[in-house]
Write a protein that holds these residues in place. Structure first.
Motif, PDB file in Angstrom:
ATOM      1  N   TYR A   1       0.846  -1.194   0.000  1.00 33.02           N
ATOM      2  CA  TYR A   1       0.000   0.000   0.000  1.00 33.02           C
ATOM      3  C   TYR A   1       0.882   1.244   0.000  1.00 33.02           C
ATOM      4  O   TYR A   1       1.936   1.268   0.641  1.00 33.02           O
TER       5      TYR A   1
ATOM      6  N   ILE B   1      -9.923  -2.170  -9.083  1.00 38.52           N
ATOM      7  CA  ILE B   1      -8.631  -1.758  -8.550  1.00 38.52           C
ATOM      8  C   ILE B   1      -7.667  -2.909  -8.778  1.00 38.52           C
ATOM      9  O   ILE B   1      -7.911  -4.024  -8.296  1.00 38.52           O
TER      10      ILE B   1
ATOM     11  N   GLU C   1      -8.389   0.067  -1.121  1.00 37.13           N
ATOM     12  CA  GLU C   1      -8.266   1.519  -1.009  1.00 37.13           C
ATOM     13  C   GLU C   1      -9.023   1.989   0.219  1.00 37.13           C
ATOM     14  O   GLU C   1     -10.056   1.418   0.569  1.00 37.13           O
TER      15      GLU C   1
ATOM     16  N   LYS D   1      -9.750   5.884   2.570  1.00 32.33           N
ATOM     17  CA  LYS D   1      -9.461   7.287   2.837  1.00 32.33           C
ATOM     18  C   LYS D   1     -10.448   7.809   3.870  1.00 32.33           C
ATOM     19  O   LYS D   1     -11.581   7.326   3.968  1.00 32.33           O
TER      20      LYS D   1
ATOM     21  N   ASN E   1      -4.856   8.590   3.203  1.00 31.85           N
ATOM     22  CA  ASN E   1      -5.276   7.896   1.997  1.00 31.85           C
ATOM     23  C   ASN E   1      -4.373   6.695   1.758  1.00 31.85           C
ATOM     24  O   ASN E   1      -3.145   6.831   1.745  1.00 31.85           O
TER      25      ASN E   1
ATOM     26  N   SER F   1      -3.736   3.266  -0.817  1.00 29.19           N
ATOM     27  CA  SER F   1      -4.089   2.619  -2.078  1.00 29.19           C
ATOM     28  C   SER F   1      -3.119   1.464  -2.338  1.00 29.19           C
ATOM     29  O   SER F   1      -1.893   1.630  -2.235  1.00 29.19           O
TER      30      SER F   1
ATOM     31  N   LYS G   1      -0.939  -0.880  -4.457  1.00 29.15           N
ATOM     32  CA  LYS G   1      -0.281  -0.713  -5.756  1.00 29.15           C
ATOM     33  C   LYS G   1       0.279  -2.022  -6.297  1.00 29.15           C
ATOM     34  O   LYS G   1       0.647  -2.101  -7.462  1.00 29.15           O
TER      35      LYS G   1
END
Length: 259
Positions: free
Chosen positions: A25, A122, A165, A167, A174, A176, A178
């Protein structure tokens, strides 16, 4: 034949529990006019999850290929551990004034509300939206049922799929994902497992850390105030320290505490 089938079932189940999934992340934090980016690593099997906050491994971001030469989790600043059958999560927290780490046990649940009809992809996974209020912040997360592990970044968990994800609605924190590697070839380091096995019985409850952290922040404010002219209002500094906390209030408190 029955014996052989039973043996095969146990063998498959054992392998499934030992298979490790690997998730990286990126955390982006925006407070006032300052931003910070760090990489976090989640490694989990069917029973346990280990989470590593890594801010200073290298100038390059973390990825699975780095494990071929060096394990980036060796540079972790904070460690998290969760038995996926339990509501407890264990974290290492550093007391800057006491100059030592504490193992902290945190028991909590998050009351998620899944939003029907909203979805997005995602990393090629179909994800659903969920929202919850957790310790003073409202979170929006996207989770993937195709990865049926009830965990995610930081302390966020409790959904029927991995959170990819997340937030807070104020736009301060935040996360996310990857990179996701299922059936990752690199095991969770034995030294990390041994560390938690040794220190979990010594863990202190989360209220202990909350009180200690607030005492330390009061000391910081007093030190800052001593360098300023008499009569200076330091409420803005105090507000900034509060804003930097991911957890603002706690379920055992009647109202949010300030320092």
């Amino acid at each position: 034949m029955k014996f052989n089938l039973l043996f095969l079932f146990i063998f498959i189940l054992g392998n499934a529990q030992n298979e490790v999934n690997f998730v990286v992340y990126t955390e982006r934090t925006h407070i006032q006019n300052q931003s910070k980016v760090s990489d976090h690593v989640l490694m989990h099997n069917q029973k346990e999850a280990y989470y590593f906050i890594i801010s200073k491994f290298s100038e390059n971001s973390i990825n699975s290929q780095q494990f071929k030469t060096k394990d980036p989790t060796e540079g972790a600043e904070e460690l998290y551990y969760k038995n996926l059958d339990s509501a407890s999560i264990y974290t290492t927290r550093y007391d800057y004034y006491g100059q030592k780490y504490h193992m902290i046990k945190d028991d909590y649940s998050i009351n998620w509300k899944i939003t029907k009809g909203k979805s997005k992809k995602i990393l090629n996974y179909d994800c659903e939206l969920a929202e919850a209020d957790f310790r003073g912040r409202k979170w929006q997360v996207w989770f993937a049922k195709d990865i049926p592990i009830s965990t995610g970044p930081w302390k966020l968990h409790g959904l029927p799929g991995l959170i990819l994800e997340a937030k807070d609605i104020d736009g301060i924190f935040n996360y996310s994902a990857k990179e996701i590697v299922l059936n990752f070839s690199h095991p969770i380091r034995k030294s990390v497992q041994d560390f938690f096995n040794k220190n979990l019985p010594k863990a202190k409850p989360i209220p202990f850390w909350v009180d200690l952290d607030r005492i330390n922040k009061k000391k910081i404010l007093e030190q800052v105030k001593a360098t300023l002219p008499n009569g200076t209002n330091i409420s803005e500094i105090s507000d900034n320290l509060n804003q930097a906390d991911m957890e603002i209030s706690y379920e055992w408190e009647t109202s949010p505490a300030k320092f």
